[in-house]
Design a protein around this motif. Structure first.
Motif, PDB file in Angstrom:
ATOM      1  N   THR A 180     -16.512  46.499  -4.333  1.00 23.38           N
ATOM      2  CA  THR A 180     -16.931  45.107  -4.553  1.00 23.38           C
ATOM      3  C   THR A 180     -15.915  44.394  -5.443  1.00 23.38           C
ATOM      4  O   THR A 180     -15.231  45.018  -6.245  1.00 23.38           O
ATOM      5  CB  THR A 180     -18.310  45.042  -5.256  1.00 23.38           C
ATOM      6  OG1 THR A 180     -18.290  45.877  -6.395  1.00 23.38           O
ATOM      7  CG2 THR A 180     -19.415  45.478  -4.330  1.00 23.38           C
ATOM      8  N   VAL A 181     -15.837  43.114  -5.260  1.00 20.87           N
ATOM      9  CA  VAL A 181     -14.985  42.290  -6.121  1.00 20.87           C
ATOM     10  C   VAL A 181     -15.652  42.211  -7.491  1.00 20.87           C
ATOM     11  O   VAL A 181     -16.873  42.016  -7.580  1.00 20.87           O
ATOM     12  CB  VAL A 181     -14.808  40.877  -5.527  1.00 20.87           C
ATOM     13  CG1 VAL A 181     -13.967  40.025  -6.463  1.00 20.87           C
ATOM     14  CG2 VAL A 181     -14.176  40.974  -4.151  1.00 20.87           C
TER      15      VAL A 181
ATOM     16  N   PHE B 288     -26.587  39.609  -6.002  1.00 20.31           N
ATOM     17  CA  PHE B 288     -25.205  39.877  -6.417  1.00 20.31           C
ATOM     18  C   PHE B 288     -24.219  39.243  -5.439  1.00 20.31           C
ATOM     19  O   PHE B 288     -23.279  38.543  -5.853  1.00 20.31           O
ATOM     20  CB  PHE B 288     -24.960  41.388  -6.496  1.00 20.31           C
ATOM     21  CG  PHE B 288     -23.543  41.762  -6.838  1.00 20.31           C
ATOM     22  CD1 PHE B 288     -23.127  41.838  -8.160  1.00 20.31           C
ATOM     23  CD2 PHE B 288     -22.619  42.020  -5.835  1.00 20.31           C
ATOM     24  CE1 PHE B 288     -21.810  42.172  -8.476  1.00 20.31           C
ATOM     25  CE2 PHE B 288     -21.297  42.361  -6.141  1.00 20.31           C
ATOM     26  CZ  PHE B 288     -20.901  42.440  -7.470  1.00 20.31           C
ATOM     27  N   PHE B 289     -24.441  39.483  -4.141  1.00 16.77           N
ATOM     28  CA  PHE B 289     -23.508  38.955  -3.145  1.00 16.77           C
ATOM     29  C   PHE B 289     -23.593  37.422  -3.051  1.00 16.77           C
ATOM     30  O   PHE B 289     -22.568  36.748  -2.882  1.00 16.77           O
ATOM     31  CB  PHE B 289     -23.786  39.579  -1.777  1.00 16.77           C
ATOM     32  CG  PHE B 289     -23.227  40.974  -1.619  1.00 16.77           C
ATOM     33  CD1 PHE B 289     -21.952  41.291  -2.047  1.00 16.77           C
ATOM     34  CD2 PHE B 289     -23.983  41.971  -1.019  1.00 16.77           C
ATOM     35  CE1 PHE B 289     -21.427  42.567  -1.898  1.00 16.77           C
ATOM     36  CE2 PHE B 289     -23.474  43.250  -0.852  1.00 16.77           C
ATOM     37  CZ  PHE B 289     -22.195  43.552  -1.295  1.00 16.77           C
ATOM     38  N   VAL B 290     -24.803  36.883  -3.170  1.00 15.70           N
ATOM     39  CA  VAL B 290     -24.953  35.419  -3.141  1.00 15.70           C
ATOM     40  C   VAL B 290     -24.222  34.790  -4.315  1.00 15.70           C
ATOM     41  O   VAL B 290     -23.551  33.752  -4.173  1.00 15.70           O
ATOM     42  CB  VAL B 290     -26.448  35.031  -3.156  1.00 15.70           C
ATOM     43  CG1 VAL B 290     -26.612  33.534  -3.434  1.00 15.70           C
ATOM     44  CG2 VAL B 290     -27.111  35.384  -1.835  1.00 15.70           C
TER      45      VAL B 290
ATOM     46  N   SER C  87      -9.312  45.819   4.822  1.00 15.41           N
ATOM     47  CA  SER C  87      -9.214  46.151   3.399  1.00 15.41           C
ATOM     48  C   SER C  87     -10.578  46.012   2.732  1.00 15.41           C
ATOM     49  O   SER C  87     -11.392  45.167   3.115  1.00 15.41           O
ATOM     50  CB  SER C  87      -8.196  45.243   2.693  1.00 15.41           C
ATOM     51  OG  SER C  87      -8.675  43.909   2.627  1.00 15.41           O
ATOM     52  N   ILE C  88     -10.794  46.868   1.736  1.00 22.35           N
ATOM     53  CA  ILE C  88     -12.036  46.865   0.966  1.00 22.35           C
ATOM     54  C   ILE C  88     -11.670  46.658  -0.505  1.00 22.35           C
ATOM     55  O   ILE C  88     -10.847  47.404  -1.032  1.00 22.35           O
ATOM     56  CB  ILE C  88     -12.797  48.197   1.118  1.00 22.35           C
ATOM     57  CG1 ILE C  88     -12.972  48.559   2.602  1.00 22.35           C
ATOM     58  CG2 ILE C  88     -14.137  48.156   0.403  1.00 22.35           C
ATOM     59  CD1 ILE C  88     -13.499  49.957   2.826  1.00 22.35           C
TER      60      ILE C  88
ATOM     61  N   ILE D 181     -13.986  43.132   3.522  1.00 22.27           N
ATOM     62  CA  ILE D 181     -15.406  43.475   3.588  1.00 22.27           C
ATOM     63  C   ILE D 181     -15.800  44.237   2.321  1.00 22.27           C
ATOM     64  O   ILE D 181     -15.075  45.134   1.877  1.00 22.27           O
ATOM     65  CB  ILE D 181     -15.704  44.304   4.865  1.00 22.27           C
ATOM     66  CG1 ILE D 181     -17.202  44.481   5.066  1.00 22.27           C
ATOM     67  CG2 ILE D 181     -14.997  45.625   4.846  1.00 22.27           C
ATOM     68  CD1 ILE D 181     -17.551  44.994   6.472  1.00 22.27           C
ATOM     69  N   ALA D 182     -16.911  43.834   1.715  1.00 20.02           N
ATOM     70  CA  ALA D 182     -17.394  44.479   0.483  1.00 20.02           C
ATOM     71  C   ALA D 182     -18.703  45.204   0.779  1.00 20.02           C
ATOM     72  O   ALA D 182     -19.441  44.821   1.687  1.00 20.02           O
ATOM     73  CB  ALA D 182     -17.625  43.428  -0.607  1.00 20.02           C
TER      74      ALA D 182
END
Length: 329
Positions: free
Chosen positions: A325-326, A168-170, A258-259, A263-264
């Motif tokens: 998360t974005v 997911f993050f990649v 900020s989240i 940072i997620a």
């Protein structure tokens, strides 16, 4: 006990005719002599109908199970995941009229007596395994399974969770991902951490300095996040549980970050408070109550059928995306 096939052969009729006669099928049209012969053979061969077998089953003594928790009871306060497993076990035992005993790692197991089955929750040490073997020959693991699959178990595929988080993050173009986790027992690496290292290393997005572990508590998450945020930190973090993540969130807020902008993070368990944190946690929903229920069901089946072949049930999980998360593009 005789089978329908044996009765059919003895009475010189078809299997279907035997079935319909013994179940008193009102649409069946056969000679009275044929029906009498089938019933006589069934009685001679001591065949028991479904209704009679159910009647006998209802007369069986009630079962007595032990839930052997491999951790101290205080852990349930810090992590509702474990509390939900216990609730599932207790609910199913109550539903099936099974007497349930509970024992935690801090209890004196010498006071326990023989039971019909033992549900072992978590990873047991040798002393706990010896106790389980002493109390019953029927065992089920919940939230753990041995590598050789010699014992029934109910698990979540935690390895896949780590893979899914990294993917997911990649896919969101993060090239450095951190991990904040915990250990149930000192010196025993959590499977989430293990797979995070292996798969993250293959993807080239994980380094040793970005992996921190303590306990499965909010206080531990707070302290570890403070440590991680002191220097250059990863912009995406996989947190091993929601309870840890609550502490991580506090440390990030105190740092003025900020989240998910700076940072997620993604965590695991989807505890009731996860949707009420600020921002709401992106987390994997695990049906932990169902894990407890299925553990009881497997033990009932073992005791009833004396099944020897071990069974592994994998309970599914799903990623719930919220404010940490974005949103995927």
């Amino acid at each position: 006990m005789a089978t329908l096939k044996e009765i059919a052969e003895a009475a010189s009729v078809s299997l279907a005719t035997v079935s319909r006669v013994l179940n008193d099928d009102p649409t069946l049209s056969v000679k009275a002599e044929t029906k009498r012969r089938v019933l006589e053979m069934a009685e001679k061969l001591e065949y028991k109908t479904i209704s009679s077998r159910r009647s006998l089953g209802n007369q069986r003594r009630s079962l007595r199970f032990l839930a052997l928790y491999t951790y101290p009871q205080e852990l349930e306060v810090n992590d509702p995941y474990y509390l939900a497993i216990r609730h599932g076990i207790e609910m199913q035992c109550s539903k099936l009229n099974i007497e349930l005993l509970n024992s935690y790692s801090s209890d004196n197991g010498n006071q326990l007596t023989a039971v019909d089955g033992v549900i072992i929750i978590g990873r047991a040490n040798q002393q706990q395994l010896s106790l389980a073997a002493k109390l019953s020959k029927h065992h089920v693991y919940v939230d753990y399974n041995d590598q050789d699959n010699r014992v029934d178990s109910v698990i979540v595929n935690l390895k896949q969770l780590s893979v899914d988080v990294i993917n997911f993050f990649v896919n969101q173009e993060y090239n450095r991902i951190g991990f904040i986790g915990g250990q149930d027992n000192i010196g025993q690496t959590d499977i989430r951490e293990q797979m995070f290292r292996e798969y993250g290393g293959l993807k080239g997005v994980v380094s040793e300095k970005d992996i921190l572990c303590g306990t499965f508590t909010s206080a531990s998450g707070y302290e570890l996040a403070q440590q991680m945020l002191q220097l250059d930190f990863p912009k995406a973090i996989f947190v091993a549980s929601d309870s840890i993540a609550i502490g991580v969130l506090r440390a990030i807020h105190e740092k003025g970050l900020s989240i998910p902008g700076d940072i997620a993070l993604i965590s695991v368990n989807d505890i009731p408070t996860a949707k009420f944190t600020f921002p709401p946690l992106s987390t994997f929903h695990i049906h932990s109550e169902l894990m407890g229920i299925q553990g009881v069901n497997l033990l009932v089946e073992q005791e009833r059928d004396n099944r020897k072949i071990p069974v592994v049930i994998t309970v599914p999980s799903e990623l719930i995306l919220r404010g940490t998360t974005v949103a995927p593009s």
